[in-house]
Design a protein around this motif. Structure first.
Motif, PDB file in Angstrom:
ATOM      1  N   GLU A  18      59.532  -7.187  11.054  1.00 47.51           N
ATOM      2  CA  GLU A  18      58.209  -7.236  11.698  1.00 47.51           C
ATOM      3  C   GLU A  18      57.458  -5.910  11.594  1.00 47.51           C
ATOM      4  N   LEU A  19      58.193  -4.808  11.468  1.00 53.12           N
ATOM      5  CA  LEU A  19      57.561  -3.484  11.435  1.00 53.12           C
ATOM      6  C   LEU A  19      56.631  -3.316  10.235  1.00 53.12           C
ATOM      7  N   VAL A  20      56.934  -4.013   9.154  1.00 54.17           N
ATOM      8  CA  VAL A  20      56.122  -3.867   7.946  1.00 54.17           C
ATOM      9  C   VAL A  20      54.679  -4.351   8.171  1.00 54.17           C
ATOM     10  N   TYR A  21      54.478  -5.192   9.205  1.00 55.48           N
ATOM     11  CA  TYR A  21      53.140  -5.714   9.498  1.00 55.48           C
ATOM     12  C   TYR A  21      52.399  -4.858  10.522  1.00 55.48           C
ATOM     13  N   ALA A  22      52.947  -3.691  10.892  1.00 58.08           N
ATOM     14  CA  ALA A  22      52.342  -2.868  11.944  1.00 58.08           C
ATOM     15  C   ALA A  22      51.282  -1.928  11.377  1.00 58.08           C
TER      16      ALA A  22
END
Length: 270
Positions: free
Chosen positions: A120-124
């Motif tokens: 999910e961090l890649v979409y931050a």
């Protein structure tokens, strides 16, 4: 009407002085916004330096983030530096309390080291993009088969490219004053690559950061780097005992340094 713009300017210091809840939300907002701004500045630097995704970009990220602790009123004390003076690849494991862990991580991050993080961090936003540019390995925690295959690839990459990987074996954030049971991925990774494990322990944040009570004060984080644990000659059969040994060592260090921080700062006010 002309003086209305003065109201927020007067209210802000008043709220910072009198409301712990306001301070909590302001610091949280500031931390996220500032990290996103730093990432925005860092992205072109990473592209100029490496042309794309490259573990060497972690040097830029580390340099840009190292000052953030001062803006939040935090001090980081590190012991055991000598244990990171280890040649070649290795796996670092540490406990995971909140997004503030990034500050301690960047304080001691060795060269040619990147982390394993949730997908999910890649979409931050800008933070996600700079993490990708820094070579961070993203895994889907919900799909065990995906995580295992990524860990297998990571073991090969570690040896081929002589890199180090930082893993949070608890698998999720935890601020309950103790460690959660460890997931086995990091230990499979170290055994498969036959590289040492270096435990890094963060003291409890409860003396300055309490999420439920909405408190975020100034404080000290103690980081203790423990001696490396060799995995040479180990097989899959040794993974559970390796995990248990690491957990026991880290839990003892966590309770010790957390207790010393509490004694030096006094107990948290609730």
């Amino acid at each position: 009407m002309d003086g209305l713009w003065m109201v927020p300017l007067l209210l802000f210091p008043l709220l910072m002085w009198t409301s712990t809840t306001f301070v909590f939300y302001f610091k949280k907002f500031f931390y996220v916004a500032w990290m996103m701004f730093l990432a925005l500045l860092g992205i072109p630097l990473c592209l100029l330096k490496s042309g794309g995704r490259d573990i060497e970009n972690m040097r830029i990220i580390r340099f840009m983030v190292i000052h953030v602790k001062y803006l939040l009123g935090l001090r980081i004390e590190v012991s055991g530096w000598e244990h990171l003076q280890t040649e070649g690849p290795y796996v670092i494991i540490s406990n995971h309390q909140s997004s503030l862990d990034v500050l301690g991580l960047m304080e001691v991050l060795p060269d040619r080291c990147t982390t394993i993080a949730k997908k999910e961090l890649v979409y931050a936003g800008t933070v996600g993009l700079i993490c990708w540019l820094g070579g961070i390995v993203f895994i889907n925690r919900k799909k065990t088969s995906d995580a295992k295959s990524i860990m297998a690839d990571a073991a090969k990459t570690m040896l081929d490219e002589q890199i180090r990987l930082w893993v949070f074996p608890e698998g999720t954030r935890n601020q309950n004053g103790d460690l959660l049971p460890f997931k086995k991925g990091a230990f499979h990774l170290a055994v498969q690559a036959q590289v040492p494990i270096i435990p890094v322990v963060f003291s409890s944040y409860n003396n300055f950061y309490l999420r439920k009570e909405k408190q975020f004060r100034s404080g000290t984080i103690k980081l203790k780097i423990l001696p490396k644990i060799e995995t040479k000659g180990m097989t899959v059969d040794d993974v559970s005992s390796l995990s248990d040994k690491s957990f026991s060592l880290m839990r003892s260090a966590f309770l010790e340094i957390s207790d010393s921080v509490t004694q030096s700062n006094g107990p948290s006010r609730h």
